[in-house]
Design a protein around this motif. Structure first.
Motif, short mmCIF file in Angstrom:
data_model
loop_
_atom_site.label_atom_id
_atom_site.label_comp_id
_atom_site.label_asym_id
_atom_site.label_seq_id
_atom_site.Cartn_x
_atom_site.Cartn_y
_atom_site.Cartn_z
N LEU A 48 52.52 41.96 47.14
CA LEU A 48 51.41 42.06 46.20
C LEU A 48 51.28 43.53 45.83
CD1 LEU A 48 49.34 40.11 44.94
CD2 LEU A 48 47.81 40.65 46.84
N VAL A 49 51.53 43.85 44.55
CA VAL A 49 51.57 45.25 44.14
C VAL A 49 50.60 45.51 42.99
CG1 VAL A 49 54.00 45.39 44.83
CG2 VAL A 49 53.44 44.94 42.45
N GLY A 50 50.32 46.78 42.77
CA GLY A 50 49.42 47.19 41.69
C GLY A 50 48.76 48.51 42.04
N GLU A 51 48.04 49.08 41.07
CA GLU A 51 47.35 50.35 41.27
C GLU A 51 46.25 50.22 42.32
OE1 GLU A 51 46.94 52.63 37.15
OE2 GLU A 51 46.55 50.49 36.91
N SER A 52 45.83 51.35 42.87
CA SER A 52 44.70 51.36 43.79
C SER A 52 43.47 50.82 43.08
CB SER A 52 44.42 52.80 44.27
OG SER A 52 45.50 53.29 45.01
N GLY A 53 42.74 49.94 43.77
CA GLY A 53 41.53 49.37 43.20
C GLY A 53 41.74 48.09 42.43
N CYS A 54 42.98 47.57 42.40
CA CYS A 54 43.24 46.36 41.61
C CYS A 54 42.84 45.09 42.36
CB CYS A 54 44.71 46.28 41.21
SG CYS A 54 45.85 45.94 42.57
N GLY A 55 42.55 45.19 43.66
CA GLY A 55 42.12 44.03 44.42
C GLY A 55 43.12 43.52 45.44
N LYS A 56 44.21 44.25 45.67
CA LYS A 56 45.26 43.79 46.59
C LYS A 56 44.71 43.57 48.00
CE LYS A 56 47.95 47.39 46.27
NZ LYS A 56 47.07 48.30 45.52
N SER A 57 44.08 44.60 48.55
CA SER A 57 43.59 44.51 49.92
C SER A 57 42.48 43.47 50.05
CB SER A 57 43.08 45.88 50.40
OG SER A 57 44.16 46.80 50.53
N THR A 58 41.67 43.31 49.00
CA THR A 58 40.62 42.29 49.03
C THR A 58 41.23 40.90 49.12
OG1 THR A 58 39.19 43.73 47.71
CG2 THR A 58 38.58 41.41 47.84
N VAL A 59 42.35 40.69 48.45
CA VAL A 59 43.05 39.41 48.56
C VAL A 59 43.49 39.19 50.01
CG1 VAL A 59 45.15 38.16 47.93
CG2 VAL A 59 43.83 39.33 46.17
N GLY A 60 44.08 40.22 50.62
CA GLY A 60 44.53 40.10 52.00
C GLY A 60 43.40 39.78 52.95
N LYS A 61 42.28 40.48 52.81
CA LYS A 61 41.14 40.25 53.69
C LYS A 61 40.50 38.89 53.44
CE LYS A 61 40.18 45.19 54.17
NZ LYS A 61 39.29 46.31 53.80
N SER A 62 40.57 38.43 52.20
CA SER A 62 40.04 37.10 51.89
C SER A 62 40.89 36.02 52.55
CB SER A 62 40.01 36.87 50.37
OG SER A 62 39.16 37.79 49.72
N VAL A 63 42.21 36.18 52.49
CA VAL A 63 43.12 35.22 53.12
C VAL A 63 42.90 35.20 54.63
CG1 VAL A 63 45.55 34.77 53.64
CG2 VAL A 63 44.86 35.32 51.31
N LEU A 64 42.61 36.37 55.21
CA LEU A 64 42.37 36.48 56.64
C LEU A 64 40.98 35.99 57.04
CD1 LEU A 64 43.92 40.03 57.08
CD2 LEU A 64 44.73 37.98 58.28
N ARG A 65 40.17 35.68 56.04
CA ARG A 65 38.79 35.24 56.26
C ARG A 65 37.97 36.31 57.00
NH1 ARG A 65 36.45 30.38 56.16
NH2 ARG A 65 34.66 31.77 56.46
N LEU A 66 38.18 37.57 56.61
CA LEU A 66 37.38 38.65 57.15
C LEU A 66 36.02 38.72 56.48
CD1 LEU A 66 40.02 41.46 57.69
CD2 LEU A 66 39.15 39.78 59.31
N PHE A 67 35.89 38.02 55.36
CA PHE A 67 34.58 37.78 54.74
C PHE A 67 34.65 36.47 53.96
CE2 PHE A 67 36.92 39.35 51.31
CZ PHE A 67 37.11 40.73 51.35
N SER A 68 33.50 35.98 53.59
CA SER A 68 33.44 34.71 52.88
C SER A 68 33.92 34.88 51.44
CB SER A 68 32.01 34.16 52.88
OG SER A 68 31.12 35.09 52.28
N LEU A 69 34.39 33.79 50.84
CA LEU A 69 34.92 33.83 49.48
C LEU A 69 33.85 33.42 48.48
CD1 LEU A 69 38.36 32.08 50.10
CD2 LEU A 69 37.68 34.44 50.58
N THR A 70 33.97 33.93 47.27
CA THR A 70 33.08 33.50 46.20
C THR A 70 33.50 32.13 45.69
OG1 THR A 70 32.70 35.81 45.55
CG2 THR A 70 32.16 34.10 43.92
N ALA A 71 34.80 31.91 45.54
CA ALA A 71 35.33 30.63 45.08
C ALA A 71 36.82 30.59 45.41
CB ALA A 71 35.11 30.45 43.58
#
Length: 350
Positions: A48-71
């Motif tokens: 998963l690639v892209g500029e800083s701030g594009c949401g890459k790490s948020t995707v990873g943390k969402s998959v890991l269920r480190l926080f709840s998902l919006t949808a």
């Protein structure tokens, strides 16, 4: 790769509320991830690639269920985990582990390496007795190519590369099916970075691991991945097999990213594409295609209609209106200077 689906993410969204006003109510949202879908098979690496701030790490943390998902939905080994209560996630933690970016803050400085590696083994009840526990710890050190007697040392006694090997060993201790590598080599020196990447590849082949490799370093990605997903402002704009994406990107943003990578061969032709303007705010993304404010090929439709991620018929997905134009009018299909990459080269150790 076996074709066995390990992880599947569908229309994942994570919006962070912005608090403000006299009563501290919600005055808006940060659309960090706004409708991301992908899958990973057993033994496969998806980068998963892209500029800083594009949401890459948020995707990873969402998959890991480190926080709840919006949808959205996250399915791991055929079981949906996005709607599971936090208290029920313990068995899931064993199946999906993570290697974080900073090897210095990822390890507890008050625990010796033996205790760090023993913790997940004990937590998931994987060892039959103390002898089995010690043997498992020794095997983990062997896997990450560190001496077994190093388990008696403290984290501060190791270099950055050695610490990251310990972090990888800790992830392997739970015997997971998926490892999320969140910028796992970006904090390391070049030679050490190459060693860690080669180690991850060897472990994947040996253990059949699936990996979500989050990175902004396209040279590393090009060396070790099977497929690549490119993110921009919370959305995936292109997904393709490694050779297809590096050999012929089908989205203007991917084309610009690849043009910024240093040329691997002296004298090789490469036209540098400099994007105009700044990345728009994820609080108020632009209408239509989110990239149109910086795209050199944008036309009227791009400013009003959001493009959908579509297959070109060969497993190469792109979200771009240019592909609805006749081929002769599509600048992405008529490049004067093709992108040149070392798709067969080894990263080596330097």
């Amino acid at each position: 790769m076996s074709g066995e689906r390990i992880l599947e993410v569908a229309d994942l969204k994570k919006h962070f509320p912005i608090r403000g006003g006299l009563l501290g109510g919600t005055v808006g949202y940060v659309y960090a991830v706004d409708g991301v879908s992908f899958h990973i098979d057993k033994g496969e690496t998806l980068s998963l690639v892209g500029e800083s701030g594009c949401g890459k790490s948020t995707v990873g943390k969402s998959v890991l269920r480190l926080f709840s998902l919006t949808a959205g939905q996250v399915v791991l080994n055929g079981k949906r985990i996005d709607d599971m209560p936090t208290g029920s996630l313990r068995p899931i933690r064993r199946q999906i582990q993570v290697v974080f970016q900073d090897p210095f803050s990822s390890l507890n400085p008050r625990m010796k390496v033996r205790d760090i590696l023993a913790e997940p083994i004990k937590n998931f009840g994987l060892a039959k007795d103390s002898k089995d526990l010690e043997e498992r710890i020794g095997q983990l050190m062997d896997k990450v190519r560190l001496p077994r007697d190093a388990v008696n040392r403290w984290p501060h006694e190791f270099s950055g590369g050695q610490r990251q090997r310990i972090c990888i060993a800790r992830a392997l201790a739970a015997e997971p099916d998926v490892i999320v590598c969140d910028e796992a080599v970006s904090a390391l020196d070049v030679s050490v970075k190459a060693q860690i990447v080669n180690l991850l590849q060897d472990l994947q082949q040996e253990l059949g691991l699936a990996m979500l490799f989050i990175s902004h370093d396209l040279a590393i990605v090009e060396h070790m991945t099977h497929r690549v997903a490119v993110m921009y402002l919370g959305k995936i704009v292109e997904v393709a097999e490694r050779r297809a994406l590096f050999g012929g990107p089908r989205h203007p943003y991917t084309e610009a990213l690849l043009s910024a990578v240093p040329v691997p061969e002296p004298g090789a032709a490469r036209e540098r594409i400099v994007l105009k303007g700044d990345v728009p705010s994820p609080i108020k993304p632009p209408p239509g295609c989110r990239f149109h404010t910086r795209c050199p090929y944008a036309f009227d439709r791009c400013r009003s209609e959001e493009p959908q991620l579509r297959d070109d018929g060969h497993g190469h997905f792109a979200a771009c209106h240019l592909h609805d134009l006749p081929a002769a009018q599509n600048p992405l299909l008529n490049r004067a200077t093709p992108t040149a990459f070392r798709t067969d080269a080894s990263l080596g150790t330097a």
